[in-house]
Scaffold this motif. Sequence first.
Motif, PDB file in Angstrom:
ATOM      1  N   GLU A  49       0.839  -1.192   0.000  1.00 26.04           N
ATOM      2  CA  GLU A  49       0.000   0.000   0.000  1.00 26.04           C
ATOM      3  C   GLU A  49       0.878   1.247   0.000  1.00 26.04           C
ATOM      4  O   GLU A  49       1.758   1.390   0.855  1.00 26.04           O
ATOM      5  CB  GLU A  49      -0.929  -0.010   1.213  1.00 26.04           C
ATOM      6  CG  GLU A  49      -1.948  -1.159   1.176  1.00 26.04           C
ATOM      7  CD  GLU A  49      -2.889  -1.114   2.369  1.00 26.04           C
ATOM      8  OE1 GLU A  49      -2.767  -0.165   3.173  1.00 26.04           O
ATOM      9  OE2 GLU A  49      -3.729  -2.019   2.482  1.00 26.04           O
ATOM     10  N   THR A  50       0.648   2.112  -0.953  1.00 25.80           N
ATOM     11  CA  THR A  50       1.409   3.362  -1.051  1.00 25.80           C
ATOM     12  C   THR A  50       0.441   4.516  -1.254  1.00 25.80           C
ATOM     13  O   THR A  50      -0.731   4.310  -1.610  1.00 25.80           O
ATOM     14  CB  THR A  50       2.387   3.322  -2.250  1.00 25.80           C
ATOM     15  OG1 THR A  50       1.638   3.229  -3.464  1.00 25.80           O
ATOM     16  CG2 THR A  50       3.344   2.140  -2.153  1.00 25.80           C
ATOM     17  N   ILE A  51       0.938   5.706  -1.061  1.00 27.10           N
ATOM     18  CA  ILE A  51       0.097   6.867  -1.348  1.00 27.10           C
ATOM     19  C   ILE A  51      -0.115   6.957  -2.862  1.00 27.10           C
ATOM     20  O   ILE A  51       0.717   6.501  -3.649  1.00 27.10           O
ATOM     21  CB  ILE A  51       0.737   8.158  -0.801  1.00 27.10           C
ATOM     22  CG1 ILE A  51       2.124   8.386  -1.426  1.00 27.10           C
ATOM     23  CG2 ILE A  51       0.822   8.119   0.712  1.00 27.10           C
ATOM     24  CD1 ILE A  51       2.763   9.703  -1.030  1.00 27.10           C
ATOM     25  N   GLU A  52      -1.228   7.526  -3.252  1.00 25.25           N
ATOM     26  CA  GLU A  52      -1.577   7.602  -4.669  1.00 25.25           C
ATOM     27  C   GLU A  52      -0.527   8.352  -5.478  1.00 25.25           C
ATOM     28  O   GLU A  52      -0.230   7.991  -6.623  1.00 25.25           O
ATOM     29  CB  GLU A  52      -2.930   8.298  -4.829  1.00 25.25           C
ATOM     30  CG  GLU A  52      -3.391   8.476  -6.268  1.00 25.25           C
ATOM     31  CD  GLU A  52      -3.629   7.155  -6.988  1.00 25.25           C
ATOM     32  OE1 GLU A  52      -3.633   7.158  -8.236  1.00 25.25           O
ATOM     33  OE2 GLU A  52      -3.783   6.117  -6.303  1.00 25.25           O
ATOM     34  N   GLU A  53       0.084   9.381  -4.866  1.00 28.06           N
ATOM     35  CA  GLU A  53       1.069  10.183  -5.577  1.00 28.06           C
ATOM     36  C   GLU A  53       2.282   9.350  -5.988  1.00 28.06           C
ATOM     37  O   GLU A  53       2.850   9.544  -7.073  1.00 28.06           O
ATOM     38  CB  GLU A  53       1.510  11.380  -4.729  1.00 28.06           C
ATOM     39  CG  GLU A  53       0.471  12.460  -4.558  1.00 28.06           C
ATOM     40  CD  GLU A  53      -0.592  12.108  -3.542  1.00 28.06           C
ATOM     41  OE1 GLU A  53      -1.543  12.895  -3.367  1.00 28.06           O
ATOM     42  OE2 GLU A  53      -0.485  11.030  -2.906  1.00 28.06           O
ATOM     43  N   PHE A  55       2.358   6.116  -6.673  1.00 27.40           N
ATOM     44  CA  PHE A  55       1.985   5.287  -7.824  1.00 27.40           C
ATOM     45  C   PHE A  55       1.947   6.116  -9.102  1.00 27.40           C
ATOM     46  O   PHE A  55       2.397   5.671 -10.162  1.00 27.40           O
ATOM     47  CB  PHE A  55       0.623   4.630  -7.591  1.00 27.40           C
ATOM     48  CG  PHE A  55       0.056   4.001  -8.822  1.00 27.40           C
ATOM     49  CD1 PHE A  55       0.589   2.829  -9.331  1.00 27.40           C
ATOM     50  CD2 PHE A  55      -1.002   4.604  -9.503  1.00 27.40           C
ATOM     51  CE1 PHE A  55       0.076   2.251 -10.487  1.00 27.40           C
ATOM     52  CE2 PHE A  55      -1.516   4.042 -10.660  1.00 27.40           C
ATOM     53  CZ  PHE A  55      -0.979   2.859 -11.149  1.00 27.40           C
ATOM     54  N   GLN A  56       1.410   7.331  -9.030  1.00 29.95           N
ATOM     55  CA  GLN A  56       1.332   8.179 -10.213  1.00 29.95           C
ATOM     56  C   GLN A  56       2.719   8.545 -10.727  1.00 29.95           C
ATOM     57  O   GLN A  56       2.945   8.615 -11.943  1.00 29.95           O
ATOM     58  CB  GLN A  56       0.537   9.452  -9.887  1.00 29.95           C
ATOM     59  CG  GLN A  56      -0.951   9.216  -9.671  1.00 29.95           C
ATOM     60  CD  GLN A  56      -1.632   8.661 -10.914  1.00 29.95           C
ATOM     61  OE1 GLN A  56      -1.230   8.959 -12.042  1.00 29.95           O
ATOM     62  NE2 GLN A  56      -2.669   7.840 -10.703  1.00 29.95           N
ATOM     63  N   GLN A  95       1.005  -1.859  -5.638  1.00 31.82           N
ATOM     64  CA  GLN A  95      -0.395  -1.758  -6.022  1.00 31.82           C
ATOM     65  C   GLN A  95      -0.516  -1.435  -7.520  1.00 31.82           C
ATOM     66  O   GLN A  95       0.274  -0.682  -8.079  1.00 31.82           O
ATOM     67  CB  GLN A  95      -1.090  -0.670  -5.199  1.00 31.82           C
ATOM     68  CG  GLN A  95      -0.545   0.731  -5.390  1.00 31.82           C
ATOM     69  CD  GLN A  95      -1.319   1.763  -4.607  1.00 31.82           C
ATOM     70  OE1 GLN A  95      -2.409   1.481  -4.123  1.00 31.82           O
ATOM     71  NE2 GLN A  95      -0.769   2.973  -4.482  1.00 31.82           N
ATOM     72  N   ARG A  96      -1.498  -2.087  -8.148  1.00 34.41           N
ATOM     73  CA  ARG A  96      -1.759  -1.922  -9.588  1.00 34.41           C
ATOM     74  C   ARG A  96      -0.473  -2.101 -10.425  1.00 34.41           C
ATOM     75  O   ARG A  96      -0.200  -1.347 -11.357  1.00 34.41           O
ATOM     76  CB  ARG A  96      -2.383  -0.550  -9.846  1.00 34.41           C
ATOM     77  CG  ARG A  96      -3.797  -0.423  -9.308  1.00 34.41           C
ATOM     78  CD  ARG A  96      -4.355   0.975  -9.502  1.00 34.41           C
ATOM     79  NE  ARG A  96      -3.835   1.894  -8.497  1.00 34.41           N
ATOM     80  CZ  ARG A  96      -4.117   3.185  -8.452  1.00 34.41           C
ATOM     81  NH1 ARG A  96      -4.903   3.737  -9.366  1.00 34.41           N
ATOM     82  NH2 ARG A  96      -3.620   3.954  -7.499  1.00 34.41           N
ATOM     83  N   TYR A  99       0.024  -2.042 -14.329  1.00 29.88           N
ATOM     84  CA  TYR A  99       0.063  -0.819 -15.125  1.00 29.88           C
ATOM     85  C   TYR A  99       1.496  -0.393 -15.490  1.00 29.88           C
ATOM     86  O   TYR A  99       1.665   0.511 -16.307  1.00 29.88           O
ATOM     87  CB  TYR A  99      -0.623   0.320 -14.368  1.00 29.88           C
ATOM     88  CG  TYR A  99      -2.124   0.208 -14.329  1.00 29.88           C
ATOM     89  CD1 TYR A  99      -2.914   0.732 -15.347  1.00 29.88           C
ATOM     90  CD2 TYR A  99      -2.751  -0.448 -13.278  1.00 29.88           C
ATOM     91  CE1 TYR A  99      -4.297   0.622 -15.312  1.00 29.88           C
ATOM     92  CE2 TYR A  99      -4.133  -0.573 -13.233  1.00 29.88           C
ATOM     93  CZ  TYR A  99      -4.902  -0.034 -14.250  1.00 29.88           C
ATOM     94  OH  TYR A  99      -6.270  -0.161 -14.220  1.00 29.88           O
TER      95      TYR A  99
END
Length: 509
Positions: A49-53, A55-56, A95-96, A99
């Motif tokens: 689990e990581t912060i969305e930023e 992953f982006q 996560q994800r 992609y």
Amino acid sequence: EEVDAKNFKADEASSKALLFFRFVSICTQVYFEQLASKRADNKTDRPVETIEELFQIALELHNTLFELQQCGPDGQATQRSILKLCEAWWHGNGQRREYVISQTVPLLVVSAIDDTASNVELTRLYKIRHAVQYIDFEDESSEWLRSNLMRVASSPRCLKFPEGRKFSAYLFQVDPLLVPSVHQAMKAQIPGGSKAVLEAYAEIYYRAWKDVENKSSSEDEDGDSKNEQTIIREHIENQALSDIVYCMIHIAKPSMFRALMKCLQRFHDNNRKPEVEDLLHRLYGPLLWRSLSAANATVRINATYILAEVFPLDQSSHTQTGKQIEKACTCIKELLQDEDSKVREAASFAVAKVLSNSWDALPSSEIRSMLNEVVTRHASDASSPAVRSGALDTVTFLLQTPQSHAVLRPLLPKLGNLIHDRVEKVRLAAVRLLEQVKVTPGIKYFDVVPVSDIRAHLAEERTNGPVVGALAALTINSFVPQGDHVKRADRLRRTLQFLKKDPEAAWAF
């Protein structure tokens, strides 16, 4: 417009931007790996689990991978850093993660098929192999990747490394649509394939089928997954292995037959395993039995050699194995009497192979019937030196099986006359038989061929090729004793006696 990466000249701004991208990728990778390392050991299958930023950032960096290929040395250095980040994201179960593989996998494939690639590149590709499952091979956009994956599977250089062979085997298991493509890519290399390449293909076919077989029969798999693995296994059997079997039976060129046989050797070597035994029965089944009586002699020859490898070609669950053995033995005995000499030669080889592998499983009546045919009819086949030589080779091979000694002992003297054969190949095979008899307990080679006949041939063939050399090696200890235990005086005395008694034969030494 394409840019030549080698001649690319970067300005200061672009160099700083590339350097920034590189540092960002390194920092992102380090931070992610720290997060992944803090997971409990029993939760490694759960996504990190990581912060969305974060992953982006990883996703945006991943999306630049192809473009960086054209940005000169600085761009390619940045590309390598981002590639490592994407690999770490995948291996760390970020996560994800699916992609960040659409550009990662193609670049790793290109690195693996590069002329300068080593086992390092193939290992990286193999480790990320499960990402290939996320590629949609029905989409036309995947055609370029599919083509390069086939290059990995067919490249002799990639096959030199264990990871290259394991990755090629895995390609069979990814998608039913890939099975015929991988098979055709490998099949195209078989005609000119070296022994090492053919052995690599044998490993790949066997590993691919075995891995899918284990998955499809696993009780831990859910219904859908199990069904998918069964479909892939059927594709491997029906579109790859069955194709090799059909070509092998019908191929006219002996060298191609041997090459194709080599590709299935792993299956033949493991035919005592129930699951492999059942597979061979499915692959060969009625086709082999029909081919043994085909009108074309070449087909009968090929089928005979195959029967020797897969005998008795029965199902593991079959309770009436005796009938299948009887059927196979009847076929071999008919082939021993075939009108074509090359078929008879192949049948003689089949007798040697079958009896050596299955002596205890065969009825004694069948054993004696086949051996009598070889020793009495084949050994005296006036129409074909190859058949006579094959009969000698069969007996020579069987003498390495201890159970055969009692049956062969009374038959051996019938083969002694072949030492006088007019064809050198047959005489040489007769000497090889005597060499094997010499190391066989309870049988003396001079009981098969009298010493007087051996001396006569030593004199006759002293300058006529390999037969005299083989005879000399066979008898040297009898005429000129060897070894440290033999006194020099005794050796000299025996040598002088031999020279005096039979000077013509003595010249052979």
